[in-house]
Design a protein around this motif. Structure first.
Motif, short mmCIF file in Angstrom:
data_model
loop_
_atom_site.label_atom_id
_atom_site.label_comp_id
_atom_site.label_asym_id
_atom_site.label_seq_id
_atom_site.Cartn_x
_atom_site.Cartn_y
_atom_site.Cartn_z
N SER A 34 0.83 -1.21 0.00
CA SER A 34 0.00 0.00 0.00
C SER A 34 0.86 1.26 0.00
O SER A 34 0.58 2.22 -0.73
CB SER A 34 -0.92 -0.02 1.22
N ALA A 35 1.92 1.27 0.79
CA ALA A 35 2.82 2.43 0.83
C ALA A 35 3.52 2.61 -0.52
O ALA A 35 3.66 3.74 -1.00
CB ALA A 35 3.86 2.25 1.94
N MET A 36 3.93 1.52 -1.15
CA MET A 36 4.60 1.62 -2.46
C MET A 36 3.64 2.18 -3.52
O MET A 36 4.04 3.02 -4.33
CB MET A 36 5.13 0.26 -2.88
N VAL A 37 2.40 1.72 -3.51
CA VAL A 37 1.41 2.23 -4.46
C VAL A 37 1.14 3.71 -4.21
O VAL A 37 1.06 4.51 -5.15
CB VAL A 37 0.10 1.40 -4.38
N HIS A 38 1.04 4.09 -2.95
CA HIS A 38 0.80 5.50 -2.61
C HIS A 38 1.96 6.38 -3.07
O HIS A 38 1.75 7.40 -3.73
CB HIS A 38 0.60 5.63 -1.10
N ILE A 39 3.18 6.00 -2.73
CA ILE A 39 4.35 6.80 -3.11
C ILE A 39 4.50 6.85 -4.63
O ILE A 39 4.79 7.90 -5.21
CB ILE A 39 5.63 6.28 -2.43
N GLY A 40 4.27 5.73 -5.29
CA GLY A 40 4.33 5.71 -6.76
C GLY A 40 3.28 6.60 -7.38
O GLY A 40 3.54 7.31 -8.35
N GLY A 41 2.07 6.59 -6.82
CA GLY A 41 1.00 7.44 -7.33
C GLY A 41 1.30 8.92 -7.15
O GLY A 41 1.10 9.73 -8.07
N VAL A 42 1.79 9.30 -5.97
CA VAL A 42 2.14 10.71 -5.75
C VAL A 42 3.28 11.12 -6.67
O VAL A 42 3.29 12.23 -7.21
CB VAL A 42 2.49 10.95 -4.26
N THR A 43 4.24 10.23 -6.88
CA THR A 43 5.35 10.52 -7.78
C THR A 43 4.82 10.82 -9.18
O THR A 43 5.27 11.75 -9.85
CB THR A 43 6.35 9.35 -7.82
N ARG A 44 3.85 10.04 -9.65
CA ARG A 44 3.28 10.26 -10.98
C ARG A 44 2.44 11.53 -11.02
O ARG A 44 2.50 12.30 -11.98
CB ARG A 44 2.43 9.07 -11.42
N LEU A 45 1.64 11.76 -9.98
CA LEU A 45 0.77 12.94 -9.96
C LEU A 45 1.56 14.25 -9.90
O LEU A 45 1.13 15.26 -10.44
CB LEU A 45 -0.21 12.86 -8.79
N THR A 46 2.70 14.24 -9.23
CA THR A 46 3.52 15.44 -9.15
C THR A 46 4.47 15.55 -10.33
O THR A 46 5.25 16.49 -10.41
CB THR A 46 4.34 15.46 -7.85
N LYS A 47 4.42 14.56 -11.23
CA LYS A 47 5.30 14.52 -12.41
C LYS A 47 6.77 14.57 -11.99
O LYS A 47 7.59 15.22 -12.62
CB LYS A 47 4.96 15.63 -13.38
N SER A 48 7.08 13.88 -10.92
CA SER A 48 8.45 13.86 -10.39
C SER A 48 9.30 12.78 -11.02
O SER A 48 10.48 12.69 -10.74
CB SER A 48 8.41 13.61 -8.88
N GLY A 49 8.73 11.92 -11.83
CA GLY A 49 9.38 10.71 -12.28
C GLY A 49 10.73 10.84 -12.93
O GLY A 49 11.54 9.94 -12.84
N LEU A 50 11.01 11.92 -13.58
CA LEU A 50 12.30 12.07 -14.26
C LEU A 50 13.15 13.18 -13.67
O LEU A 50 14.05 13.70 -14.32
CB LEU A 50 12.08 12.31 -15.76
N SER A 51 12.88 13.55 -12.43
CA SER A 51 13.62 14.67 -11.84
C SER A 51 15.04 14.29 -11.44
O SER A 51 15.90 15.15 -11.34
CB SER A 51 12.87 15.23 -10.63
N MET A 52 15.30 13.01 -11.22
CA MET A 52 16.66 12.58 -10.91
C MET A 52 17.36 12.23 -12.22
O MET A 52 16.95 11.31 -12.91
CB MET A 52 16.65 11.36 -9.98
N THR A 53 18.40 12.96 -12.54
CA THR A 53 19.07 12.75 -13.82
C THR A 53 20.12 11.66 -13.76
O THR A 53 20.58 11.19 -14.79
CB THR A 53 19.75 14.06 -14.28
N ASP A 54 20.49 11.25 -12.56
CA ASP A 54 21.52 10.24 -12.38
C ASP A 54 20.97 9.14 -11.48
O ASP A 54 20.61 9.40 -10.34
CB ASP A 54 22.76 10.87 -11.76
#
Length: 108
Positions: A34-54
């Motif tokens: 449940s925590a993994m799904v929540h964190i993954g969902g927030v990551t997608r909703l905030t469009k954070s997915g590609l913010s780490m370049t390395d």
């Protein structure tokens, strides 16, 4: 005696309830999923997915000093995702970076 008189598996020791270890494992595993799904969902909703370049598969620490943050932000500005978010400042970048960092560290 039945399992119903012995109590919930998560609250009783395994000496009173032989199903307690299994119950604890099931509940803790489902909480982690449940925590993994929540964190993954927030990551997608905030469009954070590609913010780490390395990406370092064994983990890394996030930038700490202002110079490290500026270097990471300048590296991010070289990526195509920056074209969609050019109005973003350093503080917003830190926010999405931390979400993506947490998402990746939890996935490890």
């Amino acid at each position: 005696s039945s399992i119903y008189t012995k109590g919930l598996p998560i609250l009783t020791p395994s000496t009173l309830n032989p199903h307690a270890p299994l119950g604890k494992w099931l509940l803790s595993t489902s909480a982690l999923v449940s925590a993994m799904v929540h964190i993954g969902g927030v990551t997608r909703l905030t469009k954070s997915g590609l913010s780490m370049t390395d990406w370092k598969p064994l983990g890394s620490r996030p930038p700490v000093t202002e110079e490290e943050w500026m270097a990471e932000f300048e590296r991010y500005q070289q990526y195509p995702e920056w074209q969609q978010r050019q109005s973003m400042g350093l503080e917003e970048f830190k926010y999405i970076y931390y979400w993506e960092w947490g998402h990746r560290m939890m996935g490890r």
